[in-house]
Design an enzyme around this catalytic site. Sequence first.
Site, PDB file in Angstrom:
ATOM      1  N   ARG A  16      16.683  -9.209   8.183  1.00 57.83           N
ATOM      2  CA  ARG A  16      16.373  -7.791   8.384  1.00 57.83           C
ATOM      3  C   ARG A  16      16.412  -7.041   7.050  1.00 57.83           C
ATOM      4  O   ARG A  16      17.304  -7.288   6.229  1.00 57.83           O
ATOM      5  CB  ARG A  16      17.363  -7.153   9.368  1.00 57.83           C
ATOM      6  N   ASP A  17      15.431  -6.154   6.885  1.00 56.29           N
ATOM      7  CA  ASP A  17      15.395  -5.337   5.671  1.00 56.29           C
ATOM      8  C   ASP A  17      16.618  -4.421   5.638  1.00 56.29           C
ATOM      9  O   ASP A  17      16.998  -3.827   6.658  1.00 56.29           O
ATOM     10  CB  ASP A  17      14.103  -4.512   5.627  1.00 56.29           C
ATOM     11  N   ILE A  18      17.212  -4.290   4.474  1.00 54.91           N
ATOM     12  CA  ILE A  18      18.434  -3.489   4.321  1.00 54.91           C
ATOM     13  C   ILE A  18      18.137  -1.984   4.477  1.00 54.91           C
ATOM     14  O   ILE A  18      19.035  -1.202   4.804  1.00 54.91           O
ATOM     15  CB  ILE A  18      19.081  -3.787   2.944  1.00 54.91           C
ATOM     16  N   HIS A  35       7.410 -12.118  -0.733  1.00 53.50           N
ATOM     17  CA  HIS A  35       7.929 -11.828   0.602  1.00 53.50           C
ATOM     18  C   HIS A  35       6.900 -11.077   1.430  1.00 53.50           C
ATOM     19  O   HIS A  35       6.066 -10.353   0.882  1.00 53.50           O
ATOM     20  CB  HIS A  35       9.235 -11.019   0.531  1.00 53.50           C
ATOM     21  N   MET A  36       6.999 -11.257   2.730  1.00 50.11           N
ATOM     22  CA  MET A  36       6.121 -10.579   3.676  1.00 50.11           C
ATOM     23  C   MET A  36       6.963  -9.641   4.519  1.00 50.11           C
ATOM     24  O   MET A  36       8.051 -10.008   4.973  1.00 50.11           O
ATOM     25  CB  MET A  36       5.465 -11.641   4.553  1.00 50.11           C
ATOM     26  N   ASN A  54       3.341  -6.947  -0.664  1.00 51.56           N
ATOM     27  CA  ASN A  54       3.092  -6.148  -1.856  1.00 51.56           C
ATOM     28  C   ASN A  54       3.059  -7.072  -3.065  1.00 51.56           C
ATOM     29  O   ASN A  54       3.831  -8.038  -3.137  1.00 51.56           O
ATOM     30  CB  ASN A  54       4.197  -5.103  -2.034  1.00 51.56           C
ATOM     31  N   VAL A 108      10.930  -6.283  -5.356  1.00 55.01           N
ATOM     32  CA  VAL A 108      11.716  -7.515  -5.494  1.00 55.01           C
ATOM     33  C   VAL A 108      10.773  -8.650  -5.915  1.00 55.01           C
ATOM     34  O   VAL A 108       9.827  -8.978  -5.177  1.00 55.01           O
ATOM     35  CB  VAL A 108      12.435  -7.871  -4.175  1.00 55.01           C
TER      36      VAL A 108
END
Length: 113
Positions: A28-30, A99-100, A86, A95
Site C-alpha cells: 500500500r502507498d504510504i 513501479h506501477m 511515472n 522513487v
Amino acid sequence: MDCIFCQIASGKIPGDIVYQDKEIIAFRDINPQAPRHLIIIPRKHIPSLDQMKEGDAALVGRMVAVATKLAKDEGVAGKGYRLSINCGKEGGQLVPHLHMHLLGGRQLSDALG
Ligand code: 5GP
Ligand code: ZN
C-alpha cells in the site's frame, strides 16, 4: 543499496505488503491518492521504464497481470481503476525504482497530467 523500494522488498524497512512472489511485490502507498492505492514493483532494481531492457518485457507484463488480480482482491475490478507508471522527472517519478500505481475506489479525474 539505499533504494527505499528495494528495502521494502527485502524486508529491511516495513511495508504494508499485499502480494509477493519471487519476482514481484505489491504494497500500500504510504500517502494514498485514492481509497485503494497500491504500488507494484519488480524485486529487480530497474530505475525506471527508461532503463528497461528487452528481456524485462515479460516481467513488466507480469506486473500488469498481478495488478489486475489485485484489483479483483481490492474489490475495484468491476467498477474501474487506473494503472500508471511515472517515468523520470517530468513524468512525475519520485522513487527511482520502476513501479506501477494501482488507483481505485473513487471516481478518478479525467485529466492525466
Ligand atoms: P512516484 O511519484 O515515484 O511515481 O511514486 C512514488 C510513490 O511512492 C508515491 O505515491 C509515494 O507516496 C510512495 N512512497 C514513497 N515512499 C514510500 C514508502 O516508504 N513506503 C510506501 N509504502 N510508499 C512510499
Ligand atoms: Zn530499488
